[in-house]
Design an enzyme around this catalytic site. Structure first.
Site, PDB file in Angstrom:
ATOM      1  N   SER A  42     -11.338   9.149  -0.667  1.00 49.46           N
ATOM      2  CA  SER A  42     -10.514  10.139   0.044  1.00 49.46           C
ATOM      3  C   SER A  42      -9.849  11.088  -0.933  1.00 49.46           C
ATOM      4  O   SER A  42      -9.455  10.693  -2.042  1.00 49.46           O
ATOM      5  CB  SER A  42      -9.429   9.437   0.865  1.00 49.46           C
TER       6      SER A  42
ATOM      7  N   TYR B 102      -2.692   3.340   2.096  1.00 48.08           N
ATOM      8  CA  TYR B 102      -4.057   3.836   2.239  1.00 48.08           C
ATOM      9  C   TYR B 102      -4.552   4.447   0.927  1.00 48.08           C
ATOM     10  O   TYR B 102      -5.669   4.166   0.467  1.00 48.08           O
ATOM     11  CB  TYR B 102      -4.121   4.866   3.354  1.00 48.08           C
TER      12      TYR B 102
END
Length: 248
Positions: free
Chosen positions: A127, A140
């Site tokens: 990400s 995350y």
């Protein structure tokens, strides 16, 4: 005919990647927790298999059923939006179990065949939040940053065996089921001390005109990682990810 195994194909980046490789005459092993063959075009080059990347028996069964493959794409992942104080230990473990430990476990299961053939490509999808720290994404981000480090170290470890590892780093794609799942995990449990800031941030994100990442951007980056030995280790995918990478 070359074969690719992709985790997390029920929606978003994984689903688009499976379609992308099918369109280019690859054999595709599309895995998901609950198989849904109807979401992909019918093809004698497609197999849809169940796979829960957090379960060792499920991994062994899927890899065994897949047989020899040329490329592994670790795409399965879960999102989490919350202040750290609102993240329970169970939620944090769930995120790491899927995003980090799941990637490691599936890679470990596939690696012997790559090493023995002295060929193969491992593509790990992480990400762009690992390039630009953002609030309410600490757990995350940590789970994905760990995969970045794992992939880069593994590349050095596997180089003598002719096995390549690469990173595809997508930006924000709110139109995918992944984004919806992340919001669902956020729920209403943001601690009160953070609530006003969170509301302001999420409103700004909704109003943002910054270019976002399309699933097709990610599929194209995975294609390059899988087929171009000269491509860089890190491939940002999507206009926002490319901009963040350039500024990093």
């Amino acid at each position: 005919m070359r074969t690719i195994l992709i985790t997390g194909c029920s929606s978003g980046f994984g689903l688009e990647t499976a379609r992308f490789f099918l369109d280019r005459n690859w054999s595709v092993v599309a895995t998901m927790r609950t198989p849904r063959p109807d979401i992909l075009p019918a093809s004698d080059r497609l197999r849809v298999l169940p796979l829960d990347v957090t379960e060792a028996d499920s991994i062994a069964a899927a890899v065994g059923a897949a047989g020899p493959i040329d490329v592994l794409v670790n795409n399965a992942g879960v999102g989490l939006l919350n202040a750290l104080e609102g993240v329970t230990p169970d939620r944090a473990y769930e995120v790491f179990a899927t995003n980090t430990l799941g990637t490691i476990a599936v890679t470990r299961a596939v690696l012997p065949q790559f090493r023995e053939r002295r060929a193969g490509v491992i593509v790990n999808v992480t990400s762009a939040v690992t390039l630009r720290p953002l609030p309410f994404l600490s757990v995350y981000t940590a789970s994905k940053a760990a995969v970045n480090a794992f992939t880069e170290a593994l590349a050095v470890e596997l180089e003598p065996f002719g096995v390549r590892t690469r990173l595809v780093i997508p930006g924000r794609a709110p139109d995918t089921a992944f984004g919806e799942n992340a919001r669902a995990r956020m729920g209403m449990d943001i601690p009160e001390a953070y609530a006003d800031r969170a509301a302001t941030l999420f409103a700004e994100m909704r109003r943002s005109t910054e270019p976002l990442t399309r699933p097709l951007d990610v599929a194209a980056a995975i294609w390059r990682a899988a087929t171009d030995p000269a491509c860089p280790m890190r491939l940002p995918a999507g206009a926002d990810a490319e901009a963040w990478a350039a500024a990093a």
